[in-house]
Design a protein around this motif. Structure first.
Motif, PDB file in Angstrom:
ATOM      1  N   PRO A 196      -6.322  67.666  45.190  1.00  0.00           N
ATOM      2  CA  PRO A 196      -6.496  67.079  43.794  1.00  0.00           C
ATOM      3  C   PRO A 196      -7.962  67.599  43.449  1.00  0.00           C
ATOM      4  O   PRO A 196      -8.750  67.883  44.149  1.00  0.00           O
ATOM      5  N   THR A 197      -8.236  67.328  41.973  1.00  0.00           N
ATOM      6  CA  THR A 197      -9.406  67.425  41.429  1.00  0.00           C
ATOM      7  C   THR A 197      -9.567  66.068  40.829  1.00  0.00           C
ATOM      8  O   THR A 197      -9.030  65.778  39.960  1.00  0.00           O
TER       9      THR A 197
ATOM     10  N   THR B 159     -10.295  60.781  36.260  1.00  0.00           N
ATOM     11  CA  THR B 159      -9.337  61.380  36.120  1.00  0.00           C
ATOM     12  C   THR B 159      -9.013  62.032  37.325  1.00  0.00           C
ATOM     13  O   THR B 159      -9.954  62.661  37.674  1.00  0.00           O
TER      14      THR B 159
ATOM     15  N   LYS C 100      -6.327  65.128  39.035  1.00  0.00           N
ATOM     16  CA  LYS C 100      -5.300  66.052  38.278  1.00  0.00           C
ATOM     17  C   LYS C 100      -4.855  66.820  40.007  1.00  0.00           C
ATOM     18  O   LYS C 100      -5.675  66.990  40.782  1.00  0.00           O
TER      19      LYS C 100
ATOM     20  N   ASP D 216      -2.037  70.034  40.895  1.00  0.00           N
ATOM     21  CA  ASP D 216      -0.901  70.906  40.408  1.00  0.00           C
ATOM     22  C   ASP D 216       0.586  70.577  40.709  1.00  0.00           C
ATOM     23  O   ASP D 216       0.771  69.949  41.844  1.00  0.00           O
TER      24      ASP D 216
ATOM     25  N   CYS E 275       1.748  67.917  39.590  1.00  0.00           N
ATOM     26  CA  CYS E 275       1.912  66.560  39.303  1.00  0.00           C
ATOM     27  C   CYS E 275       1.416  65.947  37.728  1.00  0.00           C
ATOM     28  O   CYS E 275       0.641  66.584  37.409  1.00  0.00           O
ATOM     29  N   ASP E 276       1.715  64.639  37.635  1.00  0.00           N
ATOM     30  CA  ASP E 276       1.171  64.103  36.327  1.00  0.00           C
ATOM     31  C   ASP E 276      -0.452  63.875  36.578  1.00  0.00           C
ATOM     32  O   ASP E 276      -0.581  63.212  37.767  1.00  0.00           O
ATOM     33  N   ASP E 277      -1.214  63.652  35.468  1.00  0.00           N
ATOM     34  CA  ASP E 277      -2.445  63.324  35.460  1.00  0.00           C
ATOM     35  C   ASP E 277      -2.634  61.859  35.856  1.00  0.00           C
ATOM     36  O   ASP E 277      -1.749  61.105  35.370  1.00  0.00           O
TER      37      ASP E 277
ATOM     38  N   SER F 262      -5.165  58.455  35.606  1.00  0.00           N
ATOM     39  CA  SER F 262      -6.394  58.080  35.062  1.00  0.00           C
ATOM     40  C   SER F 262      -6.831  56.440  35.263  1.00  0.00           C
ATOM     41  O   SER F 262      -5.718  55.834  35.367  1.00  0.00           O
TER      42      SER F 262
ATOM     43  N   PHE G 241       0.160  60.400  43.058  1.00  0.00           N
ATOM     44  CA  PHE G 241       0.516  61.296  42.576  1.00  0.00           C
ATOM     45  C   PHE G 241       2.289  61.291  42.614  1.00  0.00           C
ATOM     46  O   PHE G 241       2.934  60.964  43.448  1.00  0.00           O
TER      47      PHE G 241
END
Length: 247
Positions: free
Chosen positions: A190-191, A219, A221, A223, A225-227, A229, A245
């Motif tokens: 993730p990021t 936040t 993120k 790939d 998956c839903d973000d 926050s 996630f």
């Protein structure tokens, strides 16, 4: 200046002039002791007199006011009453003091003010800022950087250059652990981006994050998956933020 009736000679005309007086001009030279200084000259009505490199053609028995300016020096002004001869006026410019403010870390944000108004630096080299200052004036500085205590103080300028060094004190940091749960089949990293107000203070995969006390938003993120926050607060202990996630 008077005009008499023209006399016609065929297709040509002639004009006879009476009482025509020519006022001679003299050279007034304003000579600063500094190169690249700007010299302006005005007559007694305040009208600018044209000239070049401090040299002006002026009338005798007339009053003029000159101004000499150069960056880093006090402006010099004076008056000249021209006589019926060329004149040279030598002008000595007084250097203004310079504030040299050196900060660490070098990428800290520096703000210098005079009477509440921001002062722009003249030059910057890494963490060294130079400011042209006014004599007998007090300046206030603020040096800040995320993760460090903000430093403020006063620089009093008399007539000489002033050197000031400001070293910020790093704040204690606490570990922030992002507990990441991925759906089956998702292997990407993730990021995670953490914000302190409008500033991003961490961007990474969720590891090796340490932050000083404060309130933060994030936040995350991944790939496919839903973000995610949310927000969290760092106080006097380590913090864990769950990131579950979902596809």
């Amino acid at each position: 200046l008077k005009f008499e009736h023209p006399y016609s000679y065929g297709s040509h005309y002639s004009v006879k002039l009476k009482n025509f007086t020519v006022s001679p001009l003299y050279t007034l030279t304003i000579a600063p002791d500094q190169t690249d200084a700007t010299v302006t000259l005005k007559d007694k009505e305040g009208k600018a007199v044209s000239g070049s490199n401090g040299v002006f053609a002026v009338k005798a028995a007339a009053d003029y006011t000159y101004t000499v300016t150069k960056k880093g020096y006090e402006p010099a002004t004076g008056k000249v009453t021209m006589s019926a001869e060329n004149q040279t006026v030598n002008v000595a410019l007084a250097k203004l003091p310079v504030i040299t403010l050196t900060v660490s870390p070098a990428d800290a944000t520096v703000k210098l003010t005079k009477n509440g108004s921001a002062v722009s630096h003249d030059t910057k080299n890494g963490g060294e800022y130079k400011y042209i200052a006014a004599k007998n004036t007090a300046y206030t500085y603020t040096v800040s950087k995320f993760g460090y205590e903000t430093a403020t103080g006063t620089i009093n300028v008399a007539t000489a250059d002033v050197n000031k060094t400001v070293t910020l004190t790093e704040l204690a940091k606490q570990t922030v652990t992002f507990h990441i749960t991925k759906p089956d089949g998702v292997t990407a990293a993730p990021t995670v981006t953490v914000m302190s107000g409008k500033d991003a203070v961490y961007t990474g995969s969720g590891t090796n994050c340490a932050l000083p006390a404060g309130d933060y938003t994030y936040t995350a993120k991944l790939d496919g998956c839903d973000d995610l926050s949310g927000s969290f607060t760092v106080a006097a202990a380590a913090v864990t933020v769950n990131l579950p996630f979902a596809k």
